[in-house]
Design a protein around this motif. Structure first.
Motif, PDB file in Angstrom:
ATOM      1  N   ASP A 162     -20.140  10.060  -8.008  1.00  0.00           N
ATOM      2  CA  ASP A 162     -18.963  10.151  -8.878  1.00  0.00           C
ATOM      3  C   ASP A 162     -17.700   9.873  -8.065  1.00  0.00           C
ATOM      4  OD1 ASP A 162     -20.618  10.968 -11.014  1.00  0.00           O
ATOM      5  OD2 ASP A 162     -20.580  13.041 -10.247  1.00  0.00           O
ATOM      6  N   LEU A 163     -16.849   9.003  -8.568  1.00  0.00           N
ATOM      7  CA  LEU A 163     -15.627   8.633  -7.858  1.00  0.00           C
ATOM      8  C   LEU A 163     -14.653   9.810  -7.790  1.00  0.00           C
ATOM      9  CD1 LEU A 163     -14.965   5.075  -9.358  1.00  0.00           C
ATOM     10  CD2 LEU A 163     -15.587   5.597  -6.984  1.00  0.00           C
ATOM     11  N   LYS A 164     -14.042   9.973  -6.636  1.00  0.00           N
ATOM     12  CA  LYS A 164     -12.975  10.958  -6.489  1.00  0.00           C
ATOM     13  C   LYS A 164     -11.711  10.453  -7.184  1.00  0.00           C
ATOM     14  CE  LYS A 164     -14.378  12.793  -1.949  1.00  0.00           C
ATOM     15  NZ  LYS A 164     -13.924  12.997  -0.550  1.00  0.00           N
ATOM     16  N   SER A 165     -10.851  11.379  -7.533  1.00  0.00           N
ATOM     17  CA  SER A 165      -9.602  10.994  -8.200  1.00  0.00           C
ATOM     18  C   SER A 165      -8.709  10.157  -7.289  1.00  0.00           C
ATOM     19  CB  SER A 165      -8.857  12.247  -8.665  1.00  0.00           C
ATOM     20  OG  SER A 165      -8.571  13.098  -7.545  1.00  0.00           O
ATOM     21  N   GLY A 166      -8.769  10.403  -6.008  1.00  0.00           N
ATOM     22  CA  GLY A 166      -7.933   9.650  -5.074  1.00  0.00           C
ATOM     23  C   GLY A 166      -8.358   8.218  -4.882  1.00  0.00           C
ATOM     24  N   ALA A 167      -9.513   7.839  -5.421  1.00  0.00           N
ATOM     25  CA  ALA A 167      -9.997   6.462  -5.255  1.00  0.00           C
ATOM     26  C   ALA A 167      -9.337   5.493  -6.218  1.00  0.00           C
ATOM     27  CB  ALA A 167     -11.511   6.425  -5.452  1.00  0.00           C
ATOM     28  N   SER A 168      -8.670   6.021  -7.229  1.00  0.00           N
ATOM     29  CA  SER A 168      -8.120   5.142  -8.269  1.00  0.00           C
ATOM     30  C   SER A 168      -7.013   4.218  -7.740  1.00  0.00           C
ATOM     31  CB  SER A 168      -7.584   5.980  -9.435  1.00  0.00           C
ATOM     32  OG  SER A 168      -6.563   6.858  -8.985  1.00  0.00           O
ATOM     33  N   GLY A 169      -6.271   4.683  -6.721  1.00  0.00           N
ATOM     34  CA  GLY A 169      -5.157   3.875  -6.224  1.00  0.00           C
ATOM     35  C   GLY A 169      -5.589   2.498  -5.736  1.00  0.00           C
ATOM     36  N   ILE A 170      -6.525   2.472  -4.813  1.00  0.00           N
ATOM     37  CA  ILE A 170      -6.977   1.190  -4.275  1.00  0.00           C
ATOM     38  C   ILE A 170      -7.757   0.403  -5.313  1.00  0.00           C
ATOM     39  CG2 ILE A 170      -8.996   2.319  -3.260  1.00  0.00           C
ATOM     40  CD1 ILE A 170      -7.212  -0.913  -2.071  1.00  0.00           C
ATOM     41  N   LEU A 171      -8.542   1.089  -6.156  1.00  0.00           N
ATOM     42  CA  LEU A 171      -9.323   0.374  -7.170  1.00  0.00           C
ATOM     43  C   LEU A 171      -8.411  -0.255  -8.224  1.00  0.00           C
ATOM     44  CD1 LEU A 171     -12.364   2.785  -7.694  1.00  0.00           C
ATOM     45  CD2 LEU A 171     -12.171   0.790  -6.181  1.00  0.00           C
ATOM     46  N   ASP A 172      -7.336   0.444  -8.563  1.00  0.00           N
ATOM     47  CA  ASP A 172      -6.372  -0.145  -9.511  1.00  0.00           C
ATOM     48  C   ASP A 172      -5.703  -1.382  -8.908  1.00  0.00           C
ATOM     49  OD1 ASP A 172      -6.941   1.767 -11.388  1.00  0.00           O
ATOM     50  OD2 ASP A 172      -5.204   3.036 -10.894  1.00  0.00           O
ATOM     51  N   ARG A 173      -5.375  -1.291  -7.610  1.00  0.00           N
ATOM     52  CA  ARG A 173      -4.732  -2.436  -6.961  1.00  0.00           C
ATOM     53  C   ARG A 173      -5.683  -3.622  -6.910  1.00  0.00           C
ATOM     54  NH1 ARG A 173      -0.739  -5.479  -6.899  1.00  0.00           N
ATOM     55  NH2 ARG A 173      -0.052  -6.325  -4.898  1.00  0.00           N
ATOM     56  N   LEU A 174      -6.929  -3.365  -6.589  1.00  0.00           N
ATOM     57  CA  LEU A 174      -7.916  -4.443  -6.568  1.00  0.00           C
ATOM     58  C   LEU A 174      -8.109  -5.030  -7.964  1.00  0.00           C
ATOM     59  CD1 LEU A 174     -10.628  -2.971  -4.167  1.00  0.00           C
ATOM     60  CD2 LEU A 174      -9.045  -4.843  -3.688  1.00  0.00           C
ATOM     61  N   SER A 175      -8.100  -4.175  -8.972  1.00  0.00           N
ATOM     62  CA  SER A 175      -8.272  -4.650 -10.350  1.00  0.00           C
ATOM     63  C   SER A 175      -7.192  -5.652 -10.729  1.00  0.00           C
ATOM     64  CB  SER A 175      -8.249  -3.466 -11.321  1.00  0.00           C
ATOM     65  OG  SER A 175      -9.298  -2.568 -11.064  1.00  0.00           O
ATOM     66  N   SER A 176      -5.951  -5.367 -10.339  1.00  0.00           N
ATOM     67  CA  SER A 176      -4.851  -6.273 -10.673  1.00  0.00           C
ATOM     68  C   SER A 176      -4.978  -7.607  -9.950  1.00  0.00           C
ATOM     69  CB  SER A 176      -3.521  -5.612 -10.338  1.00  0.00           C
ATOM     70  OG  SER A 176      -3.399  -5.375  -8.939  1.00  0.00           O
ATOM     71  N   LEU A 177      -5.601  -7.584  -8.782  1.00  0.00           N
ATOM     72  CA  LEU A 177      -5.753  -8.826  -8.011  1.00  0.00           C
ATOM     73  C   LEU A 177      -6.942  -9.649  -8.473  1.00  0.00           C
ATOM     74  CD1 LEU A 177      -4.980  -7.557  -4.394  1.00  0.00           C
ATOM     75  CD2 LEU A 177      -3.493  -8.886  -5.898  1.00  0.00           C
ATOM     76  N   PHE A 178      -7.984  -9.003  -8.980  1.00  0.00           N
ATOM     77  CA  PHE A 178      -9.172  -9.737  -9.402  1.00  0.00           C
ATOM     78  C   PHE A 178      -8.856 -10.718 -10.531  1.00  0.00           C
ATOM     79  CE2 PHE A 178     -12.068  -6.040  -7.944  1.00  0.00           C
ATOM     80  CZ  PHE A 178     -12.032  -6.540  -6.656  1.00  0.00           C
TER      81      PHE A 178
END
Length: 273
Positions: A162-178
Motif C-alpha cells: 500500500d502506498l504511503k501518503s508521502g509518495a503522492s508528491g513524486i507520483l503526481d509530478r511523474l503523472s504530469s510529465l507522462f
C-alpha cells in the motif's frame, strides 16, 4: 669539224647534272613535311600550365570538381565545360545524382520521441534537485529509455504494497510529465532476498508484483492516465543492484523502477509485459 666535236662533248655533261634539281625538290618537300608535323604535335604551354594549376589546386583542397570543388579555367580565365557552375555540365550530372530520401513517418515519430525524452529528463532532474530527493529518487538515461528508480522507504511500509501518503508528491509530478511523452511506460517491482514470514504475501514474487501494481493503479485510477500507455511486472530478488549481504545493498534492491521506454506506443500494442 672541231666545233661539232666540242658540242657533242658538252651535251652529256648537262644531262648528268639534272638529278640535282630533283634532289633539291625532294629535300624541300621533306623540310616542309617536318615543319608541318612539328607544328601539329607542339603543345600549347600556356593552356597546359592553366589546366595543371587548376588540377593542383583541386587536389590540395581535398575535394573534386563533381563535389563542387574549384573550377578548371582556360588560358584567358574562362571556365572549361563540365566544371563547377557550368550549366551544361551541371545539367548532365543532375540526373545521375541519388535522390535525397525523405524520412519515413516512423523515423519522424522516433525523432519527436527523443526530443520529448530529453525534455522529460531535464524536468525530472530539476524536480529532484529542487526538492532534495537525490537519496530517494535516481534517474538514468539508459539505452532502453529514461529510468526512474524510487526507493521503497517513502513508497511502502515493510512487507506491504500500500502506498504511503508521502509518495503522492513524486507520483503526481511523474503523472504530469507522462502526458508529454508518446512512449510506453514500464513499472517494475523489486525486493531483496530476505524471505517473507507471515503476512499477506507468500513470497517476494507476490510482493514485488503487487507493489508495481499499486504504482500503476495510482497513475490510472487516481491520476486518470491512459491504461494503454503502461505495463508492469514483478521480479522479486532476481535483478539486484546492490549486495544482499549488507543492509545498504538490500535497501537498494527494494525499489520500484519506472522506465519511459524508447518504444512507440503503437509498437507496444499486443505485446506482453
Amino acid at each position: 669539224m672541231s666545233r661539232r666535236r666540242r658540242a657533242k662533248k658538252e651535251g652529256p655533261s648537262h644531262q648528268q647534272e639534272r638529278w640535282l634539281i630533283t634532289y633539291a625538290d625532294l629535300l624541300t618537300l621533306l623540310l616542309i613535311f617536318f615543319v608541318i608535323m612539328y607544328g601539329v604535335s607542339s603543345v600549347d604551354s600556356e593552356k597546359y600550365a592553366a589546366v595543371s594549376s587548376s588540377l593542383q589546386t583541386t587536389f590540395q583542397a581535398g575535394n573534386n570538381i563533381l563535389d563542387g570543388g574549384p573550377k578548371i579555367t582556360g588560358e584567358n580565365g574562362q571556365q572549361l565545360p563540365g566544371s563547377e557552375g557550368d550549366d551544361e555540365g551541371q545539367a548532365a550530372e543532375d540526373p545521375n545524382e541519388p535522390a535525397q530520401e525523405e524520412p519515413t513517418e516512423r523515423e519522424l515519430q522516433f525523432r519527436e520521441q527523443e526530443r520529448q525524452l530529453a525534455s522529460f529528463l531535464q524536468t525530472i532532474n530539476s524536480y529532484i534537485a529542487d526538492n532534495g530527493l537525490e537519496d530517494q529518487i535516481f534517474v538514468a538515461d539508459k539505452p532502453q529509455g529514461i529510468s526512474i528508480t524510487l526507493s521503497d522507504r517513502f513508497l511502502f511500509d515493510v512487507g506491504r504494497a500500500d502506498l504511503k501518503s508521502g509518495a503522492s508528491g513524486i507520483l503526481d509530478r511523474l503523472s504530469s510529465l507522462f502526458g508529454t511523452v508518446d512512449a510506453t511506460i514500464s513499472i517494475e517491482g523489486h525486493t531483496d532476498n530476505q524471505p517473507i514470514t507471515g503476512g499477506r504475501y507468500a513470497d517476494n514474487w507476490e510482493l514485488s508484483g503487487d507493489r508495481a501494481l499499486s504504482v500503476l493503479r495510482y497513475f490510472i485510477d487516481v491520476r486518470g492516465l491512459d491504461a494503454s500507455q503502461f505495463q508492469y511486472a514483478g521480479y522479486a530478488d532476481t535483478r539486484p543492484v546492490g549486495d544482499n549481504s549488507t543492509a545498504q545493498g538490500r535497501q537498494q534492491n527494494r525499489r520500484v523502477e519506472i522506465t519511459v521506454l524508447r518504444q512507440l506506443q503503437s509498437d507496444a500494442v499486443g505485446s506482453t509485459p
